[in-house]
Design an enzyme around this catalytic site. Structure first.
Site, PDB file in Angstrom:
ATOM      1  CG  HIS A 134      88.241  37.602 204.379  1.00 24.98           C
ATOM      2  ND1 HIS A 134      89.005  37.197 203.322  1.00 24.98           N
ATOM      3  CD2 HIS A 134      87.185  36.739 204.446  1.00 24.98           C
ATOM      4  CE1 HIS A 134      88.435  36.125 202.757  1.00 24.98           C
ATOM      5  NE2 HIS A 134      87.336  35.826 203.433  1.00 24.98           N
TER       6      HIS A 134
ATOM      7  CG  HIS B 206      87.667  32.956 199.840  1.00 18.25           C
ATOM      8  ND1 HIS B 206      86.728  33.640 199.126  1.00 18.25           N
ATOM      9  CD2 HIS B 206      87.289  33.018 201.133  1.00 18.25           C
ATOM     10  CE1 HIS B 206      85.793  34.092 199.954  1.00 18.25           C
ATOM     11  NE2 HIS B 206      86.112  33.727 201.184  1.00 18.25           N
TER      12      HIS B 206
END
Lengths: 333, 333
Positions: free
Chosen positions: A57, A219
């Site tokens: 991320h 995700h």
């Protein structure tokens, strides 16, 4: 799979090595276990802020370590929670005696591992408060969570709670500010393409040539529904509708508008989304007082974006504006 | 083609509208013709800096308008030079009487159009100097250029010449600093995937599943050769070898290392490349004194990166460190 990596098993280690080299003046990197701390941690008298979560991320979370934001970041494997034996030493390293706040995205693994680390830290005499971020309006429960997921709002919680800690707020006050940000921010995302986790070697899901996923998580986990591709204005409308409804945005509200890229979307497209989002907020009577546009919480090379709206008050605005010096967010210094 | 756009013909206009809304405190946006100026332009007594080129490389150039960097940016259509009727009014708008420097990437269309605009500005009594950026070591001539292309080094020229203008250097001195940066910077890029120009609707070229293009330009134009996919360390070695040879990097050199993402590559991978690049430079006896890692000059959603090395001296370092306040690059303020 084509990626600029060496060994899928070494991705996180080599990323933090590169990060540490590039930002040697800002951070220290521990490699075993892996965590990143602010260069001058622990800062005497200051509440320590620790966040972490799966890697993939970036710039979240290591990119937010530094003055006015996080004291430590704890990256797990890609899309996998860090473990207590990483979180605990990071917590101890940034504790100056004023206690430590854990900022945790609401994913089951993260919640569990930060909880364990907090208990172990308390056993060593460190006071820990946890701010749980759960700003995603897309789904109530998901593959990864009980309750709402923590997504884009995390960046805003880290910045604003970080500013509160920097000005000298005590442990309960820093946690309270973080919780206030979380209570006033909502987010929804869209994916135009999937991403590929290095050790998996193939895309996490399939989207048809003309299909997008509304309500995607960071995700690539499923969102609300798949629809045929639409133009940017329509997609922006779809993302903002549940965000504004859930926040009960009303005429006269002042907001921070955060258009976040998922990693593979050109910045130009984020500005096109931002443009429409400002119009939608204006139609609702709200004024955009602050903004953030760019790749701040990503899902590897996924194409898509998320939109976060934070309802501001004078104090949150002042804390947002406070100086920050990290690798990924910097102003006033 | 899935993109967060409305109408391929409106991409540039809507991008600058969104950009103007997000950065209203920093810039003014002219929509007809399209150009972006620093909010307080013209700055009395200061040399004006103007750059521009095709859109699709964001944050270049609009993201670099502001204190300590550009006074104006002139975006053309995607991957297409801006026209003299945009460049001329941008030039006039930022001329305080101290003259204007044009920073031009060496592509035939850009060179021609900036030249015409410079002549028209001179005819209106504005002194113009041009700094041509041609830092790409991949090819001598290409589809788009006579001589080397201007790529990553452009960001460094804009920052450092911008700092020279901000401290009050005169027209010739600002141009000379810009040329000194260009003379001391070299770049080479790699593509892992192609990008899609919105009005074309399909990828600019095809790369096989296990193939990469070494020496790619920022429009996806051909580079040196295609090879089978390699790991990040090998690719980094390949990119740096001609850069260091051409710069004649020697033991004791101090450099700025710039690892730039092409738009679709995760930040984590850029740090893995950065890590290896530092090792290669150390093996050559050079020290990395300053660094920049991220998406600063992109090719839409292309996956890949470029590596630029700038040989530093004390003055260039000081100008690099000087305060800058733009949408995409900010420190010290």
């Amino acid at each position: 799979m084509k990626k600029l990596i060496n060994d899928p098993k070494a991705v996180v280690q080599e990323t933090v090595q590169g990060f540490g080299l590039a930002h040697a003046g800002l951070v220290n990197v521990s490699e075993d276990p892996i965590y990143i701390t602010r260069k001058d941690a622990p800062v005497a008298g200051k509440v320590g802020l620790v966040s972490g979560g799966g890697s993939g991320h970036e710039p979240l979370h290591a990119g937010y370590v530094g003055r006015g934001m996080l004291d430590a970041a704890v990256p797990g494997a890609v899309f996998t929670s860090p473990t207590p034996d990483q979180i605990l030493p990071a917590t101890l390293a940034v504790n100056s005696g004023a206690g430590v706040v854990h900022i945790v995205k609401n994913y089951t693994g993260d919640v569990l591992n930060f909880e364990t680390a907090a208990e172990l830290a308390e056993a060593e005499g460190v006071s820990v408060r946890t701010v749980l971020v759960n700003d995603d309006v897309a789904v109530e429960d998901s593959l990864y969570t009980a309750g709402r997921r923590g997504v884009g709002g995390t960046v805003l919680v880290e910045k604003i709670a970080g500013a509160a800690a920097e000005r000298g707020d005590d442990l309960d006050a820093v946690a309270a500010v973080g919780e206030r940000v979380n209570a006033n921010v909502r987010t929804m995302g869209v994916a135009l393409s999937a991403c590929t986790v290095p050790h998996a070697g193939k895309p996490s899901f399939d989207l048809a040539e003309d299909e997008i996923e509304i309500g995607i998580g960071i995700h690539g986990e499923p969102g609300r529904h798949r629809i045929a591709m639409e133009n940017a204005d329509s997609i922006t409308n779809r993302l903002l509708e549940p965000v504004l409804a859930d926040l009960k945005i009303a005429s006269g509200d002042k907001v921070l508008l955060f258009v976040n890229g998922m990693g593979g979307t050109p910045l130009s497209e984020l500005y096109i989304v931002y443009r429409r989002a400002v119009q939608v907020l204006a139609d609702a009577g709200a004024t955009v007082e602050r903004s953030l546009v760019g790749n701040y919480i990503t899902a590897l090379e996924m194409q898509g974006c998320s939109i976060s709206v934070l309802r501001l008050d004078d104090e949150l605005t002042e804390l947002w504006d406070a100086p920050v010096h990290t690798a990924a967010l910097r102003w006033g210094v």
